[in-house]
Design a protein around this motif. Structure first.
Motif, PDB file in Angstrom:
ATOM      1  N   ALA A   1      79.101  19.433 -17.243  1.00  0.00           N
ATOM      2  CA  ALA A   1      78.471  18.106 -17.286  1.00  0.00           C
ATOM      3  C   ALA A   1      76.953  18.219 -17.279  1.00  0.00           C
ATOM      4  O   ALA A   1      76.256  17.475 -17.986  1.00  0.00           O
ATOM      5  CB  ALA A   1      78.952  17.264 -16.109  1.00  0.00           C
ATOM      6  N   ALA A   2      76.418  19.171 -16.493  1.00  0.00           N
ATOM      7  CA  ALA A   2      74.967  19.342 -16.438  1.00  0.00           C
ATOM      8  C   ALA A   2      74.417  19.780 -17.794  1.00  0.00           C
ATOM      9  O   ALA A   2      73.339  19.337 -18.221  1.00  0.00           O
ATOM     10  CB  ALA A   2      74.598  20.360 -15.366  1.00  0.00           C
ATOM     11  N   ALA A   3      75.176  20.638 -18.499  1.00  0.00           N
ATOM     12  CA  ALA A   3      74.721  21.115 -19.809  1.00  0.00           C
ATOM     13  C   ALA A   3      74.799  20.028 -20.873  1.00  0.00           C
ATOM     14  O   ALA A   3      74.061  20.067 -21.858  1.00  0.00           O
ATOM     15  CB  ALA A   3      75.562  22.319 -20.241  1.00  0.00           C
ATOM     16  N   ARG A   4      75.690  19.058 -20.676  1.00  0.00           N
ATOM     17  CA  ARG A   4      75.899  18.005 -21.669  1.00  0.00           C
ATOM     18  C   ARG A   4      75.156  16.714 -21.313  1.00  0.00           C
ATOM     19  O   ARG A   4      75.330  15.697 -21.975  1.00  0.00           O
ATOM     20  CB  ARG A   4      77.395  17.694 -21.807  1.00  0.00           C
ATOM     21  CG  ARG A   4      78.230  18.873 -22.257  1.00  0.00           C
ATOM     22  CD  ARG A   4      79.688  18.471 -22.488  1.00  0.00           C
ATOM     23  NE  ARG A   4      79.815  17.617 -23.665  1.00  0.00           N
ATOM     24  CZ  ARG A   4      80.123  16.333 -23.627  1.00  0.00           C
ATOM     25  NH1 ARG A   4      80.297  15.722 -22.463  1.00  0.00           N
ATOM     26  NH2 ARG A   4      80.231  15.638 -24.737  1.00  0.00           N
ATOM     27  N   ARG A   5      74.325  16.751 -20.295  1.00  0.00           N
ATOM     28  CA  ARG A   5      73.716  15.531 -19.777  1.00  0.00           C
ATOM     29  C   ARG A   5      72.854  14.837 -20.829  1.00  0.00           C
ATOM     30  O   ARG A   5      72.115  15.486 -21.572  1.00  0.00           O
ATOM     31  CB  ARG A   5      72.860  15.856 -18.555  1.00  0.00           C
ATOM     32  CG  ARG A   5      72.408  14.620 -17.786  1.00  0.00           C
ATOM     33  CD  ARG A   5      71.647  15.000 -16.550  1.00  0.00           C
ATOM     34  NE  ARG A   5      70.383  15.645 -16.889  1.00  0.00           N
ATOM     35  CZ  ARG A   5      69.528  16.121 -15.980  1.00  0.00           C
ATOM     36  NH1 ARG A   5      69.842  16.079 -14.703  1.00  0.00           N
ATOM     37  NH2 ARG A   5      68.384  16.676 -16.357  1.00  0.00           N
ATOM     38  N   GLN A   6      72.977  13.513 -20.869  1.00  0.00           N
ATOM     39  CA  GLN A   6      72.222  12.714 -21.842  1.00  0.00           C
ATOM     40  C   GLN A   6      71.875  11.382 -21.182  1.00  0.00           C
ATOM     41  O   GLN A   6      72.641  10.438 -21.200  1.00  0.00           O
ATOM     42  CB  GLN A   6      73.076  12.494 -23.099  1.00  0.00           C
ATOM     43  CG  GLN A   6      72.485  11.553 -24.137  1.00  0.00           C
ATOM     44  CD  GLN A   6      71.620  12.248 -25.168  1.00  0.00           C
ATOM     45  OE1 GLN A   6      70.853  13.131 -24.803  1.00  0.00           O
ATOM     46  NE2 GLN A   6      71.755  11.866 -26.420  1.00  0.00           N
ATOM     47  N   SER A   7      70.695  11.333 -20.574  1.00  0.00           N
ATOM     48  CA  SER A   7      70.251  10.113 -19.912  1.00  0.00           C
ATOM     49  C   SER A   7      68.949   9.645 -20.537  1.00  0.00           C
ATOM     50  O   SER A   7      68.338  10.351 -21.355  1.00  0.00           O
ATOM     51  CB  SER A   7      70.036  10.363 -18.414  1.00  0.00           C
ATOM     52  OG  SER A   7      68.867  11.139 -18.212  1.00  0.00           O
ATOM     53  N   LEU A   8      68.477   8.466 -20.143  1.00  0.00           N
ATOM     54  CA  LEU A   8      67.197   7.976 -20.644  1.00  0.00           C
ATOM     55  C   LEU A   8      66.079   8.968 -20.333  1.00  0.00           C
ATOM     56  O   LEU A   8      65.210   9.218 -21.170  1.00  0.00           O
ATOM     57  CB  LEU A   8      66.874   6.615 -20.010  1.00  0.00           C
ATOM     58  CG  LEU A   8      67.379   5.366 -20.743  1.00  0.00           C
ATOM     59  CD1 LEU A   8      68.896   5.339 -20.795  1.00  0.00           C
ATOM     60  CD2 LEU A   8      66.862   4.102 -20.067  1.00  0.00           C
ATOM     61  N   ALA A   9      66.121   9.569 -19.124  1.00  0.00           N
ATOM     62  CA  ALA A   9      65.078  10.516 -18.747  1.00  0.00           C
ATOM     63  C   ALA A   9      65.152  11.794 -19.568  1.00  0.00           C
ATOM     64  O   ALA A   9      64.123  12.427 -19.842  1.00  0.00           O
ATOM     65  CB  ALA A   9      65.186  10.835 -17.257  1.00  0.00           C
ATOM     66  N   ASP A  10      66.353  12.196 -19.971  1.00  0.00           N
ATOM     67  CA  ASP A  10      66.492  13.378 -20.821  1.00  0.00           C
ATOM     68  C   ASP A  10      65.821  13.157 -22.176  1.00  0.00           C
ATOM     69  O   ASP A  10      65.235  14.078 -22.759  1.00  0.00           O
ATOM     70  CB  ASP A  10      67.970  13.733 -21.021  1.00  0.00           C
ATOM     71  CG  ASP A  10      68.632  14.162 -19.721  1.00  0.00           C
ATOM     72  OD1 ASP A  10      67.982  14.865 -18.930  1.00  0.00           O
ATOM     73  OD2 ASP A  10      69.798  13.788 -19.499  1.00  0.00           O
TER      74      ASP A  10
END
Length: 525
Positions: free
Chosen positions: A7-16
């Motif tokens: 999940a950490a490797a696939r993270r996609q948030s506004l901040a990312d």
């Protein structure tokens, strides 16, 4: 390998999105307000500092941080800082009173409040009304007192390292409160993946690029300015210029001064620009992309923009907060050919029109507009009944009436609540407004239904004349009779200096219905 690691490797948030843009364009100016500006590298560091400060306060992923402010540079910093902390931003309409803001604070259970200095009295009243126990209160401005810390306590935090958090793609990112038609607003919960899916639709179908220079004049608390334009600009590496409000003189001056290429405003603001004496005195030749929404652009105004800004390509964005907010778009090449329509479904959206029983309407048959899309909200905060009703049959129900033609182009007929039932006949207020906009003396017009002893509802029109023009009810009635069926012709007219609008430029028809409830008396028939 753990699920958390994947999940950490696939993270996609506004901040990312911000971090990735900062890696590509660290020295490029990301956002500016007045003489202040931040590069993408600086804005990225700001986000981490704010996030670490919030985490120190005990703000955990999923906790809500409320933001009560007019447009400013700090607004952009807060959007990404709150997201980087894994918290949920609650943007609040700065035009609300203390009790109304208090409702949002209480209903959202916000744990931190960020407020602009001129709005601190409203914020104080809101905190008292909500009985809120906040972990932190931060003031945007030069002074802070009475338990308020300056915003710099967040943005100047010593630790600029990015906090390590695991966020699911469907984690809530923001709760936006809808104005709606009800006594209390609903909290629309938007996830990171819903917003990013919507950004993709905006970028691809909206012709956006990293070399854009955009002026942001409409309120950032509103989903359109923030999520159709500001955050997509950051996503792409475009330059954003923030001004406090859509004052026509300021907008025209900044387009000239900053060589702005891209601008969004509802039709009411575009009309204000066209009517302003500076319009023909300013060099607007840099402007290449124009966007409008919140209402259909009157055809006569559309033609005028084409004549006076011939280099500008126009897009119409149609949607609502619950769709993050875009659902359909009318492309530049269709502005004249399909004038008055809302275009076709955006890249990541399916749109149809349905009957009351949920079955699809035939071509050009009027029904309720519904959507199926990853743009859609997770639901309404703490309101499972309204959520279930909105998502009946596996589609999001917009509350708008419309029809789709054989080519797939959507025409929004009206809000269901704005359809006027006069003498047993349905009258779409927008159709009447379009007819009245064809009169050369009409600058703005709003058509509503008001009580009538004979017709149950009567069609009335509230009109703003163009500067220097004179027009009366008899002339407008004759004009309407040439273009509309008799039952659609307004029973009465009111000539006013201005129409009431919210900070996003949307007409406040509810206010007009109240103010002009007695306009259509039998003596006026």
């Amino acid at each position: 390998m753990s699920i958390e690691t994947v999940a950490a490797a696939r993270r996609q948030s506004l901040a990312d999105l911000l971090r990735r843009t900062a890696a590509r364009h660290p020295e490029r100016v990301a956002v500016s307000e007045g003489e202040r500006s931040r590069t993408f590298a600086q804005l990225d560091a700001d986000a981490s500092r704010i996030a670490n400060a919030l985490i120190e306060l005990g703000v955990a992923p999923g906790d809500r941080v409320a933001l009560l402010s007019r447009n400013c540079l700090e607004y952009a910093q807060a959007i990404f800082g709150v997201a980087r902390a894994g918290a949920v931003l609650v943007p609040i309409n700065f035009m609300l009173g203390g009790g109304e803001v208090g409702y949002v604070l209480g209903h959202s259970r916000s744990t931190v409040l960020i407020a602009q200095e001129p709005l601190l009295p409203v914020a104080e009243e809101a905190i008292a009304a909500a009985g809120a126990e906040l972990r932190g209160r931060f003031a945007i401005g030069d002074a802070a007192a009475g338990g308020w810390e300056r915003f710099e306590a967040l943005s100047d935090h010593a630790d600029a390292r990015e906090p390590v958090l695991a966020l699911a793609p469907d984690a809530p990112a923001q709760v936006l409160y809808t104005s709606g038609t009800e006594s209390r607003p609903k909290g629309a919960v938007l996830s990171h993946d819903a917003l990013i899916s919507q950004y993709t639709s905006c970028v691809v179908d909206g012709g956006m690029s990293g070399d854009d220079v955009e002026l942001h004049a409409l309120p950032l608390f509103h989903c359109a300015q923030q999520h159709c334009f500001l955050v997509p600009d950051v996503y792409l590496g475009a330059r954003s210029i923030i001004v406090p409000a859509p004052d026509p003189a300021t907008v025209l001056e900044r387009i000239e001064r900053d060589r702005v290429t891209k601008f969004f405003a509802p039709p009411t603001v575009w009309i204000g620009l066209l009517r302003h004496p500076d319009f023909d005195r300013r060099d607007l030749s840099s402007l290449r992309k124009g966007y409008y929404g919140a209402a259909i652009m009157p055809v006569e105004v559309l033609r005028e923009i084409g004549e006076r800004l011939p280099r500008v390509r126009l897009w119409n964005f149609y949607g609502q907060t619950e769709m993050a907010p875009v659902a359909t778009m009318l492309q530049p090449e269709d502005q004249v050919r399909k004038a008055g329509t809302a275009g076709r479904a955006a890249l990541n959206v399916e749109t149809r029109v349905v009957r009351p029983d949920g079955t699809p309407c035939d071509a050009d048959e009027v029904g309720e507009i519904v959507h199926r899309s990853p743009h859609a909200i997770l639901g309404y905060l703490d309101d499972p009944e309204k959520t279930a009703a909105a998502f009946a049959d596996g589609w999001f129900h917009s509350g708008d009436l419309g029809r789709i033609d054989a080519e797939g182009y959507l025409t929004v007929v009206d809000r269901i609540k704005d359809m006027i039932k006069s003498g047993g006949e349905n009258v779409a207020s927008r159709e009447v407004e379009e007819a009245l906009y064809e009169h050369p003396a009409v600058a703005e017009v709003a058509v509503v239904g008001v009580p009538h002893p004979t017709w149950i509802e009567a069609v009335v029109a509230i009109v703003v004349a163009r500067p220097g023009a004179e027009v009366d009810a008899a002339e407008l009635t004759a004009h309407a009779r040439e273009r509309l069926a008799p039952f659609k012709v307004p029973k009465a007219f009111a000539l006013v200096d201005a129409l009431p609008k919210n900070p996003s430029g949307k007409l406040l028809k509810r206010e007009l219905r109240t103010t002009y409830a007695e306009l259509a008396t039998p003596a006026r028939d």
